[in-house]
Design an enzyme around this catalytic site. Sequence first.
Site, PDB file in Angstrom:
ATOM      1  N   GLU A 227       1.275   6.798   7.010  1.00 36.35           N
ATOM      2  CA  GLU A 227       2.635   6.441   6.147  1.00 36.35           C
ATOM      3  C   GLU A 227       2.301   6.990   4.673  1.00 36.35           C
ATOM      4  OE1 GLU A 227       3.183   2.374   6.728  1.00 36.35           O
ATOM      5  OE2 GLU A 227       3.004   2.320   8.740  1.00 36.35           O
TER       6      GLU A 227
ATOM      7  N   MET B 147      10.270  -6.981   4.378  1.00 41.34           N
ATOM      8  CA  MET B 147      10.521  -7.798   5.635  1.00 41.34           C
ATOM      9  C   MET B 147      11.686  -8.754   5.671  1.00 41.34           C
ATOM     10  SD  MET B 147       7.845  -6.422   6.919  1.00 41.34           S
ATOM     11  CE  MET B 147       7.607  -7.364   8.445  1.00 41.34           C
TER      12      MET B 147
ATOM     13  N   GLU C 181      21.734  -0.537  11.835  1.00 42.27           N
ATOM     14  CA  GLU C 181      21.144  -0.631  13.296  1.00 42.27           C
ATOM     15  C   GLU C 181      19.617  -0.611  12.817  1.00 42.27           C
ATOM     16  OE1 GLU C 181      19.534   1.234  17.491  1.00 42.27           O
ATOM     17  OE2 GLU C 181      21.015   2.277  16.072  1.00 42.27           O
ATOM     18  N   LEU C 182      18.892  -1.953  12.983  1.00 42.82           N
ATOM     19  CA  LEU C 182      17.437  -2.112  12.575  1.00 42.82           C
ATOM     20  C   LEU C 182      16.571  -1.020  13.208  1.00 42.82           C
ATOM     21  CD1 LEU C 182      15.690  -4.300  11.126  1.00 42.82           C
ATOM     22  CD2 LEU C 182      15.165  -5.206  13.242  1.00 42.82           C
ATOM     23  N   ASP C 183      15.881  -0.381  12.408  1.00 40.94           N
ATOM     24  CA  ASP C 183      15.018   0.586  12.542  1.00 40.94           C
ATOM     25  C   ASP C 183      15.576   1.853  13.540  1.00 40.94           C
ATOM     26  OD1 ASP C 183      12.855  -0.914  11.419  1.00 40.94           O
ATOM     27  OD2 ASP C 183      12.484  -1.826  13.479  1.00 40.94           O
TER      28      ASP C 183
ATOM     29  N   HIS D 151       8.475   3.232   9.176  1.00 43.46           N
ATOM     30  CA  HIS D 151       8.262   2.384  10.090  1.00 43.46           C
ATOM     31  C   HIS D 151       7.119   2.591  11.048  1.00 43.46           C
ATOM     32  CE1 HIS D 151       9.384  -0.431  13.521  1.00 43.46           C
ATOM     33  NE2 HIS D 151       9.220   0.421  14.223  1.00 43.46           N
TER      34      HIS D 151
ATOM     35  N   SER E 242       0.912  -1.277  -0.151  1.00 43.08           N
ATOM     36  CA  SER E 242       0.094  -0.084  -0.172  1.00 43.08           C
ATOM     37  C   SER E 242       0.828   1.246  -0.004  1.00 43.08           C
ATOM     38  CB  SER E 242      -1.002  -0.271   1.040  1.00 43.08           C
ATOM     39  OG  SER E 242      -0.124   0.064   2.273  1.00 43.08           O
ATOM     40  N   ASN E 243       2.093   1.089   0.568  1.00 42.24           N
ATOM     41  CA  ASN E 243       2.896   2.240   0.557  1.00 42.24           C
ATOM     42  C   ASN E 243       3.511   2.488  -0.821  1.00 42.24           C
ATOM     43  OD1 ASN E 243       3.465   3.819   3.278  1.00 42.24           O
ATOM     44  ND2 ASN E 243       3.312   1.697   3.892  1.00 42.24           N
TER      45      ASN E 243
ATOM     46  N   ILE F 128      15.944  -8.723   7.144  1.00 41.09           N
ATOM     47  CA  ILE F 128      17.022  -8.194   7.876  1.00 41.09           C
ATOM     48  C   ILE F 128      18.282  -7.929   6.866  1.00 41.09           C
ATOM     49  CG2 ILE F 128      18.560  -8.344   9.681  1.00 41.09           C
ATOM     50  CD1 ILE F 128      16.470  -9.520  11.337  1.00 41.09           C
TER      51      ILE F 128
ATOM     52  N   SER G 226       7.221   6.934  11.212  1.00 41.26           N
ATOM     53  CA  SER G 226       8.476   7.458  10.885  1.00 41.26           C
ATOM     54  C   SER G 226       9.224   7.031   9.471  1.00 41.26           C
ATOM     55  CB  SER G 226       9.467   7.132  11.985  1.00 41.26           C
ATOM     56  OG  SER G 226       9.197   7.548  13.282  1.00 41.26           O
TER      57      SER G 226
ATOM     58  N   ASN H 298      13.468   3.837   4.701  1.00 43.96           N
ATOM     59  CA  ASN H 298      12.455   3.074   5.331  1.00 43.96           C
ATOM     60  C   ASN H 298      11.563   3.744   5.936  1.00 43.96           C
ATOM     61  OD1 ASN H 298      11.338   0.245   5.818  1.00 43.96           O
ATOM     62  ND2 ASN H 298      12.026   0.564   7.823  1.00 43.96           N
TER      63      ASN H 298
END
Length: 246
Positions: free
Chosen positions: A194, A110, A163-165, A129, A33-34, A112, A156, A127
């Site tokens: 978003e 989705m 660093e993740l997120d 979030h 959707s984004n 890492i 955000s 990204n």
Amino acid sequence: MSDTDYASDTLNDMAPQPAETRRVVVLISGNGSNLQALIDEQAHDRLGGDIVAVISNEPDAYGLHRAHEAGIEAVVLPHREYDSRDAYDGALIKVIERHEPDLIVLAGFMRILTPRFVQRFLGRMLNVHPSLLPAYQGLNTHARALADGVAEHGCSVHFVTEELDGGPVVLQAVVEVSEDETEESLKAKVHAREHLIYPIAVKWCLEGRLKFANGGATFDGVALPPHGLRMSHADAAEELDEDPER
Ligand code: GRF
């Protein structure tokens, strides 16, 4: 050289060069959707560039269909076909670079990411979030926010770092949590925000207004605070035609 040649060379030197269209590659894993919000802005010439490819690690991601519908190249690169995270990210780097992007946009991708992958695109990868970072990094953000009884939640957009997120935030939108809020209603409100702020952040990046510098983010050359720029609940509700009291 004749006078005419000279004159024409001079004019050519002075003629403005057409700006090159900025190129965007979007990575997805699911609904997209984004991605759709970005496609819609592009359709109205408001994105500041063109989405040249959509890449999914999941073969049946609905976002691939959205890309097809918009006439955008849709690529499936299934992670299950690779022995290791590193092998997959190596292949993904190759596919992305084939499209020579100025910006890589993660839209519900989705996975890492390996340090090698992040370093390759550092400063040109965004990204989105579903929380007001640095609160609620990771998964299940809406349920965790509700369990904590927070008054405000949101989303955000940030530059991606190892660093993740945890990369520098560029733009946030706030949602006030109402008393009868459920996980589903909160998720829907955050999602709508978003879709509002992600295309804006992408456009600002493509225009060179948002930049990654010295591990932080700048807007028009000015360092941003840790939470980036913020759209209030009232402003977002007005943009989205929501009842601001809800
Ligand atoms: C969004 O909630 C986004 O914040 C998170 O993944 C979700 C993707 O949703 N990173 P969609 O596929 O864009 O609908």
